[in-house]
Design a protein around this motif. Structure first.
Motif, PDB file in Angstrom:
ATOM      1  N   THR A   1       0.843  -1.201   0.000  1.00  0.00           N
ATOM      2  CA  THR A   1       0.000   0.000   0.000  1.00  0.00           C
ATOM      3  C   THR A   1       0.874   1.244   0.000  1.00  0.00           C
ATOM      4  OG1 THR A   1      -1.623  -1.233   1.311  1.00  0.00           O
ATOM      5  CG2 THR A   1      -1.938   1.136   1.142  1.00  0.00           C
ATOM      6  N   PHE A   2       1.914   1.216   0.798  1.00  0.00           N
ATOM      7  CA  PHE A   2       2.847   2.343   0.858  1.00  0.00           C
ATOM      8  C   PHE A   2       3.545   2.535  -0.490  1.00  0.00           C
ATOM      9  CE2 PHE A   2       7.083   4.077   1.966  1.00  0.00           C
ATOM     10  CZ  PHE A   2       6.668   5.286   2.501  1.00  0.00           C
ATOM     11  N   LYS A   3       3.980   1.441  -1.099  1.00  0.00           N
ATOM     12  CA  LYS A   3       4.645   1.516  -2.404  1.00  0.00           C
ATOM     13  C   LYS A   3       3.695   2.068  -3.472  1.00  0.00           C
ATOM     14  CE  LYS A   3       7.870  -2.273  -1.556  1.00  0.00           C
ATOM     15  NZ  LYS A   3       8.213  -3.672  -1.899  1.00  0.00           N
ATOM     16  N   LEU A   4       2.452   1.606  -3.451  1.00  0.00           N
ATOM     17  CA  LEU A   4       1.468   2.115  -4.415  1.00  0.00           C
ATOM     18  C   LEU A   4       1.221   3.609  -4.222  1.00  0.00           C
ATOM     19  CD1 LEU A   4      -1.201  -0.737  -4.593  1.00  0.00           C
ATOM     20  CD2 LEU A   4       0.259   0.086  -6.449  1.00  0.00           C
ATOM     21  N   ALA A   5       1.156   4.039  -2.967  1.00  0.00           N
ATOM     22  CA  ALA A   5       0.969   5.470  -2.692  1.00  0.00           C
ATOM     23  C   ALA A   5       2.149   6.275  -3.227  1.00  0.00           C
ATOM     24  CB  ALA A   5       0.783   5.702  -1.193  1.00  0.00           C
ATOM     25  N   LEU A   6       3.359   5.779  -3.035  1.00  0.00           N
ATOM     26  CA  LEU A   6       4.538   6.476  -3.547  1.00  0.00           C
ATOM     27  C   LEU A   6       4.561   6.503  -5.081  1.00  0.00           C
ATOM     28  CD1 LEU A   6       7.380   5.327  -1.120  1.00  0.00           C
ATOM     29  CD2 LEU A   6       6.271   7.559  -1.260  1.00  0.00           C
ATOM     30  N   ILE A   7       4.182   5.393  -5.700  1.00  0.00           N
ATOM     31  CA  ILE A   7       4.121   5.351  -7.167  1.00  0.00           C
ATOM     32  C   ILE A   7       3.077   6.353  -7.668  1.00  0.00           C
ATOM     33  CG2 ILE A   7       3.418   3.910  -9.143  1.00  0.00           C
ATOM     34  CD1 ILE A   7       4.730   1.534  -7.586  1.00  0.00           C
ATOM     35  N   GLY A   8       1.915   6.380  -7.016  1.00  0.00           N
ATOM     36  CA  GLY A   8       0.875   7.348  -7.377  1.00  0.00           C
ATOM     37  C   GLY A   8       1.365   8.778  -7.228  1.00  0.00           C
ATOM     38  N   LEU A   9       2.121   9.024  -6.177  1.00  0.00           N
ATOM     39  CA  LEU A   9       2.671  10.362  -5.951  1.00  0.00           C
ATOM     40  C   LEU A   9       3.648  10.746  -7.063  1.00  0.00           C
ATOM     41  CD1 LEU A   9       2.954  12.854  -4.140  1.00  0.00           C
ATOM     42  CD2 LEU A   9       4.729  11.622  -2.883  1.00  0.00           C
ATOM     43  N   ILE A  10       4.504   9.826  -7.450  1.00  0.00           N
ATOM     44  CA  ILE A  10       5.465  10.097  -8.528  1.00  0.00           C
ATOM     45  C   ILE A  10       4.735  10.396  -9.830  1.00  0.00           C
ATOM     46  CG2 ILE A  10       7.253   9.047  -9.982  1.00  0.00           C
ATOM     47  CD1 ILE A  10       8.158   7.541  -7.378  1.00  0.00           C
ATOM     48  N   VAL A  11       3.739   9.582 -10.154  1.00  0.00           N
ATOM     49  CA  VAL A  11       2.959   9.797 -11.385  1.00  0.00           C
ATOM     50  C   VAL A  11       2.252  11.157 -11.321  1.00  0.00           C
ATOM     51  CG1 VAL A  11       0.984   8.973 -12.732  1.00  0.00           C
ATOM     52  CG2 VAL A  11       2.686   7.342 -11.898  1.00  0.00           C
ATOM     53  N   ALA A  12       1.664  11.474 -10.168  1.00  0.00           N
ATOM     54  CA  ALA A  12       0.964  12.759 -10.018  1.00  0.00           C
ATOM     55  C   ALA A  12       1.915  13.935 -10.219  1.00  0.00           C
ATOM     56  CB  ALA A  12       0.302  12.843  -8.642  1.00  0.00           C
ATOM     57  N   VAL A  13       3.096  13.850  -9.632  1.00  0.00           N
ATOM     58  CA  VAL A  13       4.063  14.944  -9.759  1.00  0.00           C
ATOM     59  C   VAL A  13       4.513  15.099 -11.209  1.00  0.00           C
ATOM     60  CG1 VAL A  13       6.410  15.682  -9.151  1.00  0.00           C
ATOM     61  CG2 VAL A  13       4.853  14.884  -7.366  1.00  0.00           C
ATOM     62  N   ILE A  14       4.855  13.993 -11.853  1.00  0.00           N
ATOM     63  CA  ILE A  14       5.314  14.062 -13.250  1.00  0.00           C
ATOM     64  C   ILE A  14       4.210  14.611 -14.150  1.00  0.00           C
ATOM     65  CG2 ILE A  14       6.030  12.664 -15.235  1.00  0.00           C
ATOM     66  CD1 ILE A  14       7.570  10.905 -13.201  1.00  0.00           C
ATOM     67  N   ALA A  15       2.999  14.102 -14.007  1.00  0.00           N
ATOM     68  CA  ALA A  15       1.884  14.577 -14.839  1.00  0.00           C
ATOM     69  C   ALA A  15       1.551  16.039 -14.534  1.00  0.00           C
ATOM     70  CB  ALA A  15       0.660  13.691 -14.640  1.00  0.00           C
ATOM     71  N   THR A  16       1.719  16.439 -13.279  1.00  0.00           N
ATOM     72  CA  THR A  16       1.465  17.831 -12.903  1.00  0.00           C
ATOM     73  C   THR A  16       2.462  18.768 -13.583  1.00  0.00           C
ATOM     74  OG1 THR A  16       0.530  17.187 -10.778  1.00  0.00           O
ATOM     75  CG2 THR A  16       1.346  19.428 -10.944  1.00  0.00           C
ATOM     76  N   ILE A  17       3.668  18.312 -13.757  1.00  0.00           N
ATOM     77  CA  ILE A  17       4.668  19.118 -14.464  1.00  0.00           C
ATOM     78  C   ILE A  17       4.415  19.091 -15.971  1.00  0.00           C
ATOM     79  CG2 ILE A  17       7.129  19.291 -15.033  1.00  0.00           C
ATOM     80  CD1 ILE A  17       7.614  18.123 -12.139  1.00  0.00           C
ATOM     81  N   ILE A  18       4.086  17.930 -16.497  1.00  0.00           N
ATOM     82  CA  ILE A  18       3.914  17.770 -17.948  1.00  0.00           C
ATOM     83  C   ILE A  18       2.695  18.533 -18.466  1.00  0.00           C
ATOM     84  CG2 ILE A  18       3.337  16.082 -19.747  1.00  0.00           C
ATOM     85  CD1 ILE A  18       5.147  14.100 -18.254  1.00  0.00           C
TER      86      ILE A  18
END
Length: 186
Positions: free
Chosen positions: A153-170
């Protein structure tokens, strides 16, 4: 009404900034001053989040903004109660952080909804950012409350956070490259 809401947020930021500066400038530092600083931080954070949510007030996404402002107000009230209350505030820490995370997610979504483009790549990046932010919020809160949450669950949350940050920049970068009236083939 919107003008007064914005002015309230701005005045709150200025006032809490001045209070924070005066507390930090004092020669002594005690429990009350610590609580004042924590309250100042709460006012500042929730005012900024409320301002972010207010950005969609004049769009068809006004409902998202209103919900974000409501969560921000509730979060501020809970933060102040847990800071100044005489009860075991540690027991309410999960609720305090959950409200903060939800308010941040609403603010993020409101800012992302300002990106308006007919181009699929921009829309995809914006929507990916919003969905990843919502998923990360859900997973993070589940880590607080679920007895079955684990490392996955923690790993999925971190992966979601990374995707959110990258997409937020893109998303905004792609919106600059492909503005509303641009041809995608150029």
């Amino acid at each position: 009404m919107q003008k007064y809401l914005i002015l309230t947020f701005v005045i709150s930021l200025i006032f809490t900034g001045l209070v924070g500066i005066s507390v930090i400038s004092a020669n002594t530092f005690n429990d009350t001053q610590f609580k004042i600083l924590i309250s100042t931080l709460a006012f500042t954070v929730y005012s900024i989040l409320g301002l972010c949510c207010n950005t969609v007030a004049k769009t068809d996404k006004v409902g998202v903004g209103k919900m974000g402002i409501l969560v921000s107000v509730i979060g501020l009230i809970v933060a102040l109660i847990t800071t100044w209350g005489t009860f075991d505030w540690v027991s309410l820490l999960k609720a305090r952080f959950s409200l903060l995370i939800v308010a941040i997610a609403f603010a993020h979504c409101c800012l992302m909804l300002l990106i308006d483009s007919p181009h699929a790549i921009v829309i995809s990046a914006r929507n990916t950012s919003i969905m990843a932010s919502m998923a990360t919020t859900f997973l993070t809160i589940s880590l607080f409350y679920s007895s079955t949450a684990n490392d996955d669950t923690f790993k999925l949350a971190l992966i979601g956070l990374i995707v959110a940050v990258i997409a937020t920049i893109i998303a905004p970068v792609m919106a600059l490259i492909y503005p509303k009236n641009a041809n995608m083939t150029s």
